[in-house]
Write a protein that holds these residues in place. Structure first.
Motif, PDB file in Angstrom:
ATOM      1  N   GLY A 258     -99.302 -61.108 -27.065  1.00 41.39           N
ATOM      2  CA  GLY A 258     -98.251 -61.703 -27.868  1.00 41.39           C
ATOM      3  C   GLY A 258     -97.931 -63.147 -27.528  1.00 41.39           C
ATOM      4  O   GLY A 258     -97.155 -63.794 -28.232  1.00 41.39           O
ATOM      5  N   LEU A 259     -98.536 -63.664 -26.451  1.00 39.43           N
ATOM      6  CA  LEU A 259     -98.298 -65.056 -26.061  1.00 39.43           C
ATOM      7  C   LEU A 259     -99.154 -66.051 -26.846  1.00 39.43           C
ATOM      8  O   LEU A 259     -98.948 -67.254 -26.760  1.00 39.43           O
ATOM      9  CB  LEU A 259     -98.583 -65.228 -24.557  1.00 39.43           C
ATOM     10  CG  LEU A 259     -97.725 -64.394 -23.605  1.00 39.43           C
ATOM     11  CD1 LEU A 259     -98.225 -64.553 -22.176  1.00 39.43           C
ATOM     12  CD2 LEU A 259     -96.253 -64.784 -23.714  1.00 39.43           C
ATOM     13  N   ALA A 260    -100.117 -65.548 -27.620  1.00 42.16           N
ATOM     14  CA  ALA A 260    -101.012 -66.427 -28.379  1.00 42.16           C
ATOM     15  C   ALA A 260    -100.220 -67.271 -29.371  1.00 42.16           C
ATOM     16  O   ALA A 260     -99.216 -66.829 -29.921  1.00 42.16           O
ATOM     17  CB  ALA A 260    -102.063 -65.605 -29.107  1.00 42.16           C
ATOM     18  N   ARG A 261    -100.687 -68.502 -29.576  1.00 43.19           N
ATOM     19  CA  ARG A 261     -99.985 -69.411 -30.475  1.00 43.19           C
ATOM     20  C   ARG A 261    -101.003 -70.271 -31.233  1.00 43.19           C
ATOM     21  O   ARG A 261    -102.141 -70.444 -30.787  1.00 43.19           O
ATOM     22  CB  ARG A 261     -99.019 -70.286 -29.687  1.00 43.19           C
ATOM     23  CG  ARG A 261     -99.665 -71.050 -28.558  1.00 43.19           C
ATOM     24  CD  ARG A 261     -98.629 -71.526 -27.558  1.00 43.19           C
ATOM     25  NE  ARG A 261     -99.217 -72.432 -26.572  1.00 43.19           N
ATOM     26  CZ  ARG A 261     -98.814 -72.504 -25.313  1.00 43.19           C
ATOM     27  NH1 ARG A 261     -97.844 -71.712 -24.867  1.00 43.19           N
ATOM     28  NH2 ARG A 261     -99.367 -73.370 -24.483  1.00 43.19           N
ATOM     29  N   PRO A 262    -100.606 -70.826 -32.370  1.00 47.02           N
ATOM     30  CA  PRO A 262    -101.561 -71.582 -33.192  1.00 47.02           C
ATOM     31  C   PRO A 262    -102.166 -72.784 -32.484  1.00 47.02           C
ATOM     32  O   PRO A 262    -103.293 -73.177 -32.775  1.00 47.02           O
ATOM     33  CB  PRO A 262    -100.721 -72.015 -34.397  1.00 47.02           C
ATOM     34  CG  PRO A 262     -99.615 -71.017 -34.463  1.00 47.02           C
ATOM     35  CD  PRO A 262     -99.307 -70.650 -33.045  1.00 47.02           C
ATOM     36  N   ASP A 277    -112.933 -69.361 -36.081  1.00 47.85           N
ATOM     37  CA  ASP A 277    -112.429 -68.257 -36.873  1.00 47.85           C
ATOM     38  C   ASP A 277    -110.963 -68.464 -37.201  1.00 47.85           C
ATOM     39  O   ASP A 277    -110.173 -68.932 -36.368  1.00 47.85           O
ATOM     40  CB  ASP A 277    -112.584 -66.937 -36.097  1.00 47.85           C
ATOM     41  CG  ASP A 277    -114.035 -66.618 -35.823  1.00 47.85           C
ATOM     42  OD1 ASP A 277    -114.827 -66.532 -36.782  1.00 47.85           O
ATOM     43  OD2 ASP A 277    -114.403 -66.447 -34.645  1.00 47.85           O
ATOM     44  N   ASP A 278    -110.601 -68.116 -38.409  1.00 45.75           N
ATOM     45  CA  ASP A 278    -109.214 -68.247 -38.860  1.00 45.75           C
ATOM     46  C   ASP A 278    -108.422 -67.057 -38.351  1.00 45.75           C
ATOM     47  O   ASP A 278    -108.636 -65.911 -38.763  1.00 45.75           O
ATOM     48  CB  ASP A 278    -109.177 -68.291 -40.390  1.00 45.75           C
ATOM     49  CG  ASP A 278    -107.785 -68.536 -40.922  1.00 45.75           C
ATOM     50  OD1 ASP A 278    -106.914 -68.971 -40.134  1.00 45.75           O
ATOM     51  OD2 ASP A 278    -107.557 -68.301 -42.120  1.00 45.75           O
ATOM     52  N   VAL A 279    -107.522 -67.321 -37.401  1.00 42.69           N
ATOM     53  CA  VAL A 279    -106.684 -66.238 -36.858  1.00 42.69           C
ATOM     54  C   VAL A 279    -105.244 -66.697 -36.868  1.00 42.69           C
ATOM     55  O   VAL A 279    -104.933 -67.872 -36.646  1.00 42.69           O
ATOM     56  CB  VAL A 279    -107.095 -65.849 -35.420  1.00 42.69           C
ATOM     57  CG1 VAL A 279    -108.474 -65.216 -35.408  1.00 42.69           C
ATOM     58  CG2 VAL A 279    -107.058 -67.030 -34.479  1.00 42.69           C
ATOM     59  N   ALA A 280    -104.352 -65.748 -37.099  1.00 42.79           N
ATOM     60  CA  ALA A 280    -102.928 -66.016 -36.999  1.00 42.79           C
ATOM     61  C   ALA A 280    -102.468 -65.601 -35.617  1.00 42.79           C
ATOM     62  O   ALA A 280    -102.769 -64.508 -35.162  1.00 42.79           O
ATOM     63  CB  ALA A 280    -102.166 -65.225 -38.073  1.00 42.79           C
ATOM     64  N   ALA A 281    -101.777 -66.469 -34.932  1.00 43.75           N
ATOM     65  CA  ALA A 281    -101.334 -66.168 -33.566  1.00 43.75           C
ATOM     66  C   ALA A 281    -100.272 -65.096 -33.574  1.00 43.75           C
ATOM     67  O   ALA A 281     -99.621 -64.852 -34.574  1.00 43.75           O
ATOM     68  CB  ALA A 281    -100.803 -67.424 -32.907  1.00 43.75           C
TER      69      ALA A 281
END
Length: 281
Positions: A258-262, A277-281
């Motif tokens: 959950g710490l991932a960010r754009p 790759d297109d990922v949403a944080a």
């Protein structure tokens, strides 16, 4: 190969230790010293690259350690200037000569538009056929190019070495690696030290009597991701290796995810012709 009690993953039919020692940005003197010490501590996976300018020192560190070469998994990389057929094989031969050993794994360091993937993958497979490496793989390839490269490769690409740490979401690439029977290796696994002051990771670390770095490395290997932290400090190398006596709960793993960010990517040198790759944080 004998890796002791360390956890490994299997890509194809090859076992790779999940915890390795990286040598990016290590000057030759430090690389030689730290590779020898890492192997004495118990590491059995060493990572280097031609562009690091320390392959010779890494090879000497392996010899200094006294550890049997057959008990070590050794990775190096071909730089983008050497991707053409003929150039690549000569570069691979140069790595063998500098290391003093045939690497277990030879990677393409970044994707490149020219020469074509077809030419470069053919040359990489030829280097393997010539005995210049035992196996082959990639570094810094997005999922689309990862799949293209595997489609063009006669041999399985054992790993894709990319930036990965708690501030970067990698779900599509992890899924691609799994679908291809490959793996992901994480460079900058400790986010270049940024995890040291993270409150959420600190709370989890206190609960286990571990450091933030140990928790982060444990988070990676529990995902079956190879981690290759690097350090110039022998004490830190020993600390990073001390991650096999505890386990994070599913809730703790999810909390770190959950710490991932754009804006979590720290090092992006990919050719603008390619897109992560297109990922949403």
């Amino acid at each position: 190969m004998a890796y002791g009690d360390q956890p490994t993953l299997t890509a194809g039919d090859v076992q790779i230790p999940l915890l390795g020692f990286g040598t990016w940005q290590l000057e030759p003197e430090d690389a030689r010293r730290m590779v020898a010490e890492a192997l004495r501590i118990g590491y059995r996976h060493i990572d280097t690259a031609k562009i690091y300018n320390n392959e010779e020192a890494v090879g000497q560190g392996i010899r200094d350690s006294g550890v049997n070469r057959d008990d070590i998994f050794l990775t190096t990389k071909i730089w983008v200037e050497d991707f053409a057929n003929g150039d690549l094989q000569r570069a691979a031969q140069g790595s063998v000569e500098r290391l003093g050993f045939t690497p277990d794994l030879l990677l393409l360091h970044w994707p490149k538009v020219q020469p074509s993937f077809e030419e470069t993958l053919e040359a990489l497979n030829d280097a393997r056929a010539q005995g210049l490496t035992r196996d082959i793989g990639l570094s810094n390839f997005p999922s689309k190019e990862f799949r293209q490269a595997q489609d063009l490769s006669e041999s399985r690409l054992l790993t894709n070495q990319v930036e990965y740490h708690p501030y970067l979401k990698l779900t599509p690439l992890l899924e691609t690696a799994k679908a291809l029977g490959s793996s992901i290796t994480a460079w900058s696994p400790l986010a270049q030290g940024k995890i040291a002051d993270d409150a959420a990771i600190s709370e989890i670390a206190r609960a286990h009597g571990k450091t933030n770095g140990q928790v982060t490395l444990r988070w990676l290997i529990q995902q079956n991701v190879i981690a290759i932290p690097r350090t110039t400090k022998e004490g830190r190398a020993r600390e990073n290796f001390d991650i096999f006596d505890f386990e994070l709960s599913n809730e703790e793993v999810a909390r770190i995810h959950g710490l991932a960010r754009p804006d979590g990517r720290l090092g992006d040198w990919i050719d603008p012709a390619f897109q992560w790759d297109d990922v949403a944080a």
